[in-house]
Design a protein around this motif. Structure first.
Motif, PDB file in Angstrom:
ATOM      1  N   UNK A  45       0.854  -1.184   0.000  1.00  0.00           N
ATOM      2  CA  UNK A  45       0.000   0.000   0.000  1.00  0.00           C
ATOM      3  C   UNK A  45       0.891   1.235   0.000  1.00  0.00           C
ATOM      4  N   UNK A  46       0.997   1.928  -1.155  1.00  0.00           N
ATOM      5  CA  UNK A  46       1.787   3.161  -1.168  1.00  0.00           C
ATOM      6  C   UNK A  46       1.111   4.221  -0.298  1.00  0.00           C
ATOM      7  N   UNK A  47       1.916   5.043   0.346  1.00  0.00           N
ATOM      8  CA  UNK A  47       1.334   6.131   1.130  1.00  0.00           C
ATOM      9  C   UNK A  47       2.309   7.289   1.228  1.00  0.00           C
ATOM     10  N   UNK A  48       1.759   8.434   1.554  1.00  0.00           N
ATOM     11  CA  UNK A  48       2.549   9.631   1.830  1.00  0.00           C
ATOM     12  C   UNK A  48       2.336  10.023   3.284  1.00  0.00           C
ATOM     13  N   UNK A  49       3.391  10.542   3.917  1.00  0.00           N
ATOM     14  CA  UNK A  49       3.301  10.915   5.323  1.00  0.00           C
ATOM     15  C   UNK A  49       3.791  12.326   5.547  1.00  0.00           C
ATOM     16  N   UNK A  50       2.979  13.098   6.237  1.00  0.00           N
ATOM     17  CA  UNK A  50       3.352  14.434   6.694  1.00  0.00           C
ATOM     18  C   UNK A  50       3.632  14.344   8.183  1.00  0.00           C
ATOM     19  N   UNK A  51       4.796  14.836   8.608  1.00  0.00           N
ATOM     20  CA  UNK A  51       5.156  14.811  10.021  1.00  0.00           C
ATOM     21  C   UNK A  51       5.205  16.232  10.562  1.00  0.00           C
TER      22      UNK A  51
END
Length: 261
Positions: A45-51
């Motif tokens: 499952x590709x995903x993008x993360x904002x921290x």
């Protein structure tokens, strides 16, 4: 009473088109790091993360799950950032509400909920879709590996993702501190299961892609079991009820104020 907002208009096919940024609305989506989650069965499952911009080693942070619409499916790990995510990554929102934001990408041909979103109603499938099951596993991973406050896990999404939001909270109501489904629909028979989850739903009253009745029936079902959901229905707006929603500071003020008891 239904909360109705003044219309700005909208296009039923807006979910298939890239958003536009201007000098007054700079593009901050490069703040989302790219990654791929793989479960024990080998499903990816590709995903993008904002921290958060700065992590306090003594602090725990909220986690926001964003479920995109049908037009952003694929495996490029980019298209899911088209709508809403630039708002979450803005300087103002990141400074005022530091949080982790995860934007997974549903594969082409799959859905967050394997139901026909053009119908007047549906019953929740017995099992979550493969993609939504991956999202649940991803949440577990983040809670274990990141400084996440388990009392402040939120979920929001639009269109196909709005259906995913309703499905997710109906399957795992104890997991989420609040939900903001946009132009989606759920199973009203299961309203009792989510009566304690703070919900703010949004829909355009001229939506020709997902019938506005889908949101109305969920709100009425929740009220029928004693819940007090918030609902904003945009007068004269078609399918794009998300642009206005994600640009509204009131959404973030409400969302990040919610905490599980």
């Amino acid at each position: 009473m239904l909360s109705r907002a003044t219309a700005l208009g909208g296009l039923a096919l807006a979910a298939l088109m890239p958003s536009i940024t201007t000098a007054a609305d700079p593009d901050h989506r490069d703040r989302f790091a790219a990654a791929v989650f793989e479960d024990t069965a080998g499903n990816k499952l590709p995903y993008r993360m904002l921290a958060p911009a700065k992590l306090d080693p003594a602090a725990k942070y909220p986690l926001v799950i964003f479920l995109h619409g049908a037009g952003e499916r694929g495996n490029d790990n980019k298209k899911q950032l088209v709508h809403g995510m630039n708002d979450f990554a803005s300087d103002e929102i990141m400074a005022k509400y530091p949080a982790f934001v995860i934007a997974p990408q549903c594969p082409e041909g799959k859905r967050w909920v394997e139901v026909d979103w053009t119908l007047d109603s549906h019953q929740m499938p017995a099992q979550p879709s493969e993609s939504l099951a991956g999202v649940f596993d991803l949440i577990v991973k983040f809670v274990k590996t990141k400084p996440i406050d388990p009392q402040r896990i939120y979920i929001t999404g639009l269109s196909m993702g709005g259906f995913g939001v309703w499905d997710a909270i109906q399957r795992r109501p104890e997991l989420f501190a609040a939900a903001a489904p946009i132009c989606g629909g759920g199973d009203p028979i299961l309203a009792k299961q989510i009566h304690f989850v703070p919900i703010w739903a949004f829909h355009g009253d001229e939506d020709k892609t997902v019938k506005v009745g889908r949101s109305r029936e969920m709100i009425e079902a929740l009220k029928g079991v004693g819940a007090e959901p918030k609902y904003t229905e945009y007068k004269g707006v078609e399918h794009d009820s998300w642009t206005r929603t994600y640009k509204d500071p009131a959404l973030y003020e409400w969302l990040f104020a919610q905490r599980k008891e």
